[in-house]
Scaffold this motif. Structure first.
Motif, mmCIF file in Angstrom:
data_model
loop_
_atom_site.group_PDB
_atom_site.id
_atom_site.type_symbol
_atom_site.label_atom_id
_atom_site.label_comp_id
_atom_site.label_asym_id
_atom_site.label_seq_id
_atom_site.Cartn_x
_atom_site.Cartn_y
_atom_site.Cartn_z
ATOM 1 N N MET A 1 8.936 26.915 1.038
ATOM 2 C CA MET A 1 9.513 25.586 1.138
ATOM 3 C C MET A 1 8.898 24.722 0.036
ATOM 4 S SD MET A 1 9.709 23.212 4.526
ATOM 5 C CE MET A 1 11.138 24.091 5.119
ATOM 6 N N PRO A 2 9.717 24.084 -0.784
ATOM 7 C CA PRO A 2 9.173 23.255 -1.864
ATOM 8 C C PRO A 2 8.456 22.018 -1.320
ATOM 9 C CG PRO A 2 11.557 23.550 -2.103
ATOM 10 C CD PRO A 2 11.157 24.161 -0.809
ATOM 11 N N GLU A 3 7.348 21.691 -1.925
ATOM 12 C CA GLU A 3 6.542 20.529 -1.532
ATOM 13 C C GLU A 3 6.764 19.409 -2.529
ATOM 14 O OE1 GLU A 3 2.521 21.912 -2.077
ATOM 15 O OE2 GLU A 3 2.721 23.307 -0.436
ATOM 16 N N ALA A 4 6.315 18.216 -2.159
ATOM 17 C CA ALA A 4 6.385 17.080 -3.073
ATOM 18 C C ALA A 4 5.134 16.225 -2.910
ATOM 19 C CB ALA A 4 7.623 16.237 -2.793
ATOM 20 N N THR A 5 4.807 15.494 -3.941
ATOM 21 C CA THR A 5 3.710 14.531 -3.901
ATOM 22 C C THR A 5 4.273 13.168 -4.285
ATOM 23 O OG1 THR A 5 2.098 16.220 -4.507
ATOM 24 C CG2 THR A 5 1.448 13.925 -4.821
ATOM 25 N N VAL A 6 3.972 12.183 -3.452
ATOM 26 C CA VAL A 6 4.413 10.814 -3.691
ATOM 27 C C VAL A 6 3.189 10.013 -4.128
ATOM 28 C CG1 VAL A 6 5.441 8.754 -2.662
ATOM 29 C CG2 VAL A 6 6.173 11.030 -1.900
ATOM 30 N N ARG A 7 3.254 9.444 -5.314
ATOM 31 C CA ARG A 7 2.162 8.594 -5.826
ATOM 32 C C ARG A 7 2.586 7.144 -5.648
ATOM 33 N NH1 ARG A 7 -1.207 10.032 -10.953
ATOM 34 N NH2 ARG A 7 -2.124 11.216 -9.264
ATOM 35 N N VAL A 8 1.730 6.369 -4.971
ATOM 36 C CA VAL A 8 2.048 4.966 -4.694
ATOM 37 C C VAL A 8 0.919 4.056 -5.137
ATOM 38 C CG1 VAL A 8 3.502 5.565 -2.716
ATOM 39 C CG2 VAL A 8 1.110 4.983 -2.340
ATOM 40 N N ARG A 9 1.310 2.801 -5.422
ATOM 41 C CA ARG A 9 0.322 1.758 -5.689
ATOM 42 C C ARG A 9 0.432 0.750 -4.547
ATOM 43 N NH1 ARG A 9 1.641 0.006 -10.514
ATOM 44 N NH2 ARG A 9 0.131 1.311 -11.573
ATOM 45 N N TRP A 10 -0.683 0.607 -3.814
ATOM 46 C CA TRP A 10 -0.745 -0.338 -2.710
ATOM 47 C C TRP A 10 -0.921 -1.750 -3.262
ATOM 48 C CZ3 TRP A 10 0.492 0.930 2.130
ATOM 49 C CH2 TRP A 10 0.547 2.287 2.441
ATOM 50 N N PRO A 11 -0.679 -2.757 -2.442
ATOM 51 C CA PRO A 11 -0.777 -4.147 -2.919
ATOM 52 C C PRO A 11 -2.132 -4.521 -3.512
ATOM 53 C CG PRO A 11 0.328 -4.064 -0.801
ATOM 54 C CD PRO A 11 -0.188 -2.684 -1.079
ATOM 55 N N ASP A 12 -3.198 -3.853 -3.101
ATOM 56 C CA ASP A 12 -4.527 -4.156 -3.648
ATOM 57 C C ASP A 12 -4.800 -3.412 -4.953
ATOM 58 O OD1 ASP A 12 -4.904 -1.551 -2.747
ATOM 59 O OD2 ASP A 12 -6.442 -2.072 -1.273
ATOM 60 N N GLY A 13 -3.807 -2.686 -5.468
ATOM 61 C CA GLY A 13 -3.948 -1.957 -6.722
ATOM 62 C C GLY A 13 -4.385 -0.513 -6.562
ATOM 63 N N ARG A 14 -4.790 -0.126 -5.380
ATOM 64 C CA ARG A 14 -5.218 1.256 -5.136
ATOM 65 C C ARG A 14 -4.031 2.199 -5.307
ATOM 66 N NH1 ARG A 14 -7.780 1.662 0.306
ATOM 67 N NH2 ARG A 14 -9.352 0.528 -0.855
ATOM 68 N N VAL A 15 -4.252 3.295 -6.031
ATOM 69 C CA VAL A 15 -3.227 4.319 -6.222
ATOM 70 C C VAL A 15 -3.610 5.524 -5.371
ATOM 71 C CG1 VAL A 15 -2.129 5.877 -7.891
ATOM 72 C CG2 VAL A 15 -2.644 3.509 -8.539
ATOM 73 N N GLU A 16 -2.640 6.002 -4.601
ATOM 74 C CA GLU A 16 -2.871 7.157 -3.734
ATOM 75 C C GLU A 16 -1.733 8.157 -3.880
ATOM 76 O OE1 GLU A 16 -5.201 5.042 -0.003
ATOM 77 O OE2 GLU A 16 -3.130 5.657 0.277
ATOM 78 N N ASP A 17 -2.068 9.411 -3.683
ATOM 79 C CA ASP A 17 -1.078 10.480 -3.618
ATOM 80 C C ASP A 17 -0.920 10.890 -2.162
ATOM 81 O OD1 ASP A 17 -0.738 10.558 -6.353
ATOM 82 O OD2 ASP A 17 -2.154 12.198 -6.654
ATOM 83 N N HIS A 18 0.324 11.047 -1.740
ATOM 84 C CA HIS A 18 0.629 11.501 -0.383
ATOM 85 C C HIS A 18 1.525 12.728 -0.482
ATOM 86 C CE1 HIS A 18 -1.323 8.117 1.480
ATOM 87 N NE2 HIS A 18 -0.723 7.332 0.607
ATOM 88 N N TRP A 19 1.178 13.748 0.276
ATOM 89 C CA TRP A 19 1.835 15.045 0.216
ATOM 90 C C TRP A 19 2.951 15.141 1.241
ATOM 91 C CZ3 TRP A 19 1.968 18.958 3.959
ATOM 92 C CH2 TRP A 19 2.432 20.192 3.508
ATOM 93 N N SER A 20 4.013 15.820 0.860
ATOM 94 C CA SER A 20 5.114 16.136 1.768
ATOM 95 C C SER A 20 5.374 17.635 1.719
ATOM 96 C CB SER A 20 6.383 15.393 1.351
ATOM 97 O OG SER A 20 7.495 15.864 2.105
ATOM 98 N N PRO A 21 5.579 18.261 2.875
ATOM 99 C CA PRO A 21 5.871 19.694 2.882
ATOM 100 C C PRO A 21 7.305 20.015 2.473
ATOM 101 C CG PRO A 21 5.958 18.851 5.103
ATOM 102 C CD PRO A 21 5.496 17.712 4.228
ATOM 103 N N SER A 22 8.078 18.985 2.162
ATOM 104 C CA SER A 22 9.492 19.190 1.861
ATOM 105 C C SER A 22 9.973 18.156 0.845
ATOM 106 C CB SER A 22 10.306 19.057 3.157
ATOM 107 O OG SER A 22 11.681 18.977 2.892
ATOM 108 N N LEU A 23 10.949 18.539 0.058
ATOM 109 C CA LEU A 23 11.561 17.606 -0.887
ATOM 110 C C LEU A 23 12.434 16.565 -0.182
ATOM 111 C CD1 LEU A 23 12.590 20.009 -3.804
ATOM 112 C CD2 LEU A 23 10.556 18.567 -3.606
ATOM 113 N N VAL A 24 12.561 16.660 1.134
ATOM 114 C CA VAL A 24 13.349 15.689 1.886
ATOM 115 C C VAL A 24 12.814 14.273 1.684
ATOM 116 C CG1 VAL A 24 12.053 15.794 4.055
ATOM 117 C CG2 VAL A 24 14.491 15.291 4.096
ATOM 118 N N VAL A 25 11.586 14.149 1.240
ATOM 119 C CA VAL A 25 11.012 12.831 0.971
ATOM 120 C C VAL A 25 11.868 12.060 -0.045
ATOM 121 C CG1 VAL A 25 9.412 13.509 -0.870
ATOM 122 C CG2 VAL A 25 8.802 11.650 0.665
#
Length: 102
Positions: A1-25
């Motif tokens: 099953m293909p995975e995906a990583t979502v990189r986000v910038r929170w309002p305080d400037g912090r950048v985080e990566d969040h993993w998904s087990p599916s491209l459905v994200v």
């Protein structure tokens, strides 16, 4: 099953990566888009719930990684007001081009 990583910038400037087990994200979040924190959390929950269903259907067991992503997003969101804005920097890998697209 293909995975995906979502990189986000929170309002305080912090950048985080969040993993998904599916491209459905990709059905719930888009690179370059900005979402209110409360909307972002809801979209992540919907994406991870759907991803977990796909893992269960394919492998016969729950995806603890999807649950961990929901928890991590929730923990990060608690540091911000619901109407603050989260920016999705990237969703990797991108979806392949639609068939017949130029």
């Amino acid at each position: 099953m293909p995975e995906a990583t979502v990189r986000v910038r929170w309002p305080d400037g912090r950048v985080e990566d969040h993993w998904s087990p599916s491209l459905v994200v990709h059905d719930h979040l888009a690179a370059g888009e900005r979402y209110r924190v409360d909307d972002f959390v809801a979209r992540c929950l919907a994406a991870m719930t759907e991803a977990d269903r796909r893992v269960r259907a394919k492998y016969g067991f729950a995806c603890t990684g999807a649950a961990a992503t929901v928890e991590a997003v929730g923990t990060s969101a608690e540091r911000h007001r619901p109407d603050d804005v989260v920016e999705v920097l990237s969703v990797e890998p991108p979806l392949p081009p639609a068939e017949g697209a130029a």
